[in-house]
Design a protein around this motif. Structure first.
Motif, PDB file in Angstrom:
ATOM      1  N   VAL A 201       0.845  -1.196   0.000  1.00  0.00           N
ATOM      2  CA  VAL A 201       0.000   0.000   0.000  1.00  0.00           C
ATOM      3  C   VAL A 201       0.876   1.241   0.000  1.00  0.00           C
ATOM      4  N   GLU A 202       0.487   2.232  -0.823  1.00  0.00           N
ATOM      5  CA  GLU A 202       1.211   3.497  -0.896  1.00  0.00           C
ATOM      6  C   GLU A 202       0.286   4.659  -0.564  1.00  0.00           C
ATOM      7  N   LEU A 203       0.734   5.510   0.339  1.00  0.00           N
ATOM      8  CA  LEU A 203       0.001   6.709   0.709  1.00  0.00           C
ATOM      9  C   LEU A 203       0.372   7.858  -0.216  1.00  0.00           C
ATOM     10  N   SER A 204      -0.622   8.601  -0.616  1.00  0.00           N
ATOM     11  CA  SER A 204      -0.435   9.782  -1.440  1.00  0.00           C
ATOM     12  C   SER A 204      -1.735  10.551  -1.388  1.00  0.00           C
ATOM     13  N   ASP A 205      -1.731  11.758  -1.885  1.00  0.00           N
ATOM     14  CA  ASP A 205      -2.946  12.568  -1.866  1.00  0.00           C
ATOM     15  C   ASP A 205      -2.950  13.453  -3.102  1.00  0.00           C
TER      16      ASP A 205
ATOM     17  N   SER B 104       1.764  15.324 -16.395  1.00  0.00           N
ATOM     18  CA  SER B 104       2.350  16.360 -15.550  1.00  0.00           C
ATOM     19  C   SER B 104       1.762  16.303 -14.148  1.00  0.00           C
ATOM     20  N   GLU B 105       0.461  16.073 -14.062  1.00  0.00           N
ATOM     21  CA  GLU B 105      -0.184  16.033 -12.751  1.00  0.00           C
ATOM     22  C   GLU B 105       0.365  14.903 -11.892  1.00  0.00           C
ATOM     23  N   THR B 106       0.512  13.722 -12.473  1.00  0.00           N
ATOM     24  CA  THR B 106       0.935  12.568 -11.676  1.00  0.00           C
ATOM     25  C   THR B 106       2.415  12.589 -11.327  1.00  0.00           C
ATOM     26  N   THR B 107       3.230  13.303 -12.098  1.00  0.00           N
ATOM     27  CA  THR B 107       4.670  13.321 -11.842  1.00  0.00           C
ATOM     28  C   THR B 107       5.158  14.591 -11.156  1.00  0.00           C
ATOM     29  N   ARG B 108       4.297  15.620 -11.058  1.00  0.00           N
ATOM     30  CA  ARG B 108       4.772  16.901 -10.514  1.00  0.00           C
ATOM     31  C   ARG B 108       3.884  17.500  -9.422  1.00  0.00           C
ATOM     32  N   TYR B 109       2.619  17.066  -9.331  1.00  0.00           N
ATOM     33  CA  TYR B 109       1.696  17.783  -8.464  1.00  0.00           C
ATOM     34  C   TYR B 109       0.941  16.905  -7.464  1.00  0.00           C
ATOM     35  N   ARG B 110       1.471  15.745  -7.163  1.00  0.00           N
ATOM     36  CA  ARG B 110       0.863  14.971  -6.080  1.00  0.00           C
ATOM     37  C   ARG B 110       1.091  15.698  -4.754  1.00  0.00           C
ATOM     38  N   ARG B 111       0.339  15.275  -3.747  1.00  0.00           N
ATOM     39  CA  ARG B 111       0.465  15.901  -2.435  1.00  0.00           C
ATOM     40  C   ARG B 111       0.726  14.846  -1.366  1.00  0.00           C
ATOM     41  N   LEU B 112       1.353  15.265  -0.297  1.00  0.00           N
ATOM     42  CA  LEU B 112       1.571  14.368   0.825  1.00  0.00           C
ATOM     43  C   LEU B 112       0.230  13.979   1.439  1.00  0.00           C
TER      44      LEU B 112
END
Length: 288
Positions: free
Chosen positions: A207-211, A222-230
């Motif tokens: 399991v991987e946590l991300s937001d 671009s969204e998936t490689t630069r703008y994920r959130r903790l």
């Protein structure tokens, strides 16, 4: 119960160029291991390009010794693409070279798992995909103990839903097959915590946590490689996902995979501190 945190490669690598340039980290391996130990992480991840770069200066035995000397014991190795292509084709030849690199490392370093999937969006018929996944798992079983985990992704042309990803890992019929669940992908697929109850605990391998934000940006790559959130800094139901997965019996490490320009720009100590703090903050109210 305290969560065992694994800092995935992209979360802890610093200023790399994801899929567009230099993918190996400017932070040396001992430096990353030291920060992981300082912040209480249980382990780290290695991306294939970074692993190849490390091997230009160190042996696998040295990489493993540095890892263990810092008290770390959970290692992720990734990523294998195009393993389902026909043998002898250029794409499969390149994939087989990466396979050898990852399998050799998994055997020497006693990796927790190897992550595979279809980041490149290469098409493949479902039945063939299942057969090839079974072949991949069978090959792995002869060479190391790490399970092969298939990562669910919305941009995987061949298995873009939870049901179809489960069809792949279940259809392979392999003891060492499993599913990798990443909260960013769950959020982008519009899956709710309750939707995860269809996952047989036997296949809930990692399991991987991300937001992130529910609304899609114009450029998905671009969204998936630069703008994920903790975790806890976006709109996804992180606590809800955690609660259901714990109810299903998941007791493995909680990876953190956040591909973010903002995070990559931080000094290494602040990057690790923020990552660990976000996990504790976002999981503290989840039922255990």
């Amino acid at each position: 119960m305290t969560a065992r945190i694994l800092g995935s490669y992209w979360t802890t690598a610093g200023p790399v160029e994801v899929h567009t340039g230099r993918e190996w980290s400017l932070f040396d391996w001992p430096q990353r291991c030291a920060e992981a130990a300082r912040t209480g992480m249980a382990g780290l991840g290695l991306w294939h390009a970074d692993l190849a770069h490390l091997l230009e200066h160190r042996s696998l035995a040295e990489i493993g010794q540095i890892f263990r000397d810092h008290g770390l014991d959970v290692l992720e190795i990734e990523f294998l693409n195009d393993w389902f292509l026909d043998p002898g084709t250029p794409g499969r030849q390149a994939s087989d070279e990466t396979r050898k690199l990852l399998f050799d490392a998994a055997a020497e370093l006693d990796a927790h798992h190897i992550k595979v999937g279809n980041i490149l969006g290469t098409p493949c018929e479902r039945a063939k995909l299942i057969d090839r996944f079974g072949e991949l798992c069978a090959d792995a079983a002869t060479r190391h103990r790490a399970p092969i985990v298939y990562e669910l992704m919305p941009f995987d042309l061949n298995a873009p839903t939870l049901d179809t990803a489960l069809e792949v890992v279940e259809g392979a019929g392999a003891e060492n097959s499993g599913l990798a669940v990443d909260f960013w992908h769950l959020g982008k697929l519009g899956l709710t915590p309750e939707d995860l109850r269809v996952i047989p605990p036997r296949y809930l391998s990692y399991v991987e946590l991300s937001d992130g934000m529910r609304a899609d940006m114009p450029d998905h790559v671009s969204e998936t490689t630069r703008y994920r959130r903790l975790p806890g800094e976006g709109e996804f139901d992180v606590r809800g996902y955690v609660s259901v997965l714990r109810e299903l019996g998941y007791d493995g490490p909680w990876g953190v995979e956040v591909l973010s320009d903002e995070l990559r720009a931080l000094p290494i100590s602040e990057m690790f501190d923020r990552t660990v703090r976000s996990v504790h903050d976002s999981m503290q109210e989840a039922p255990r």
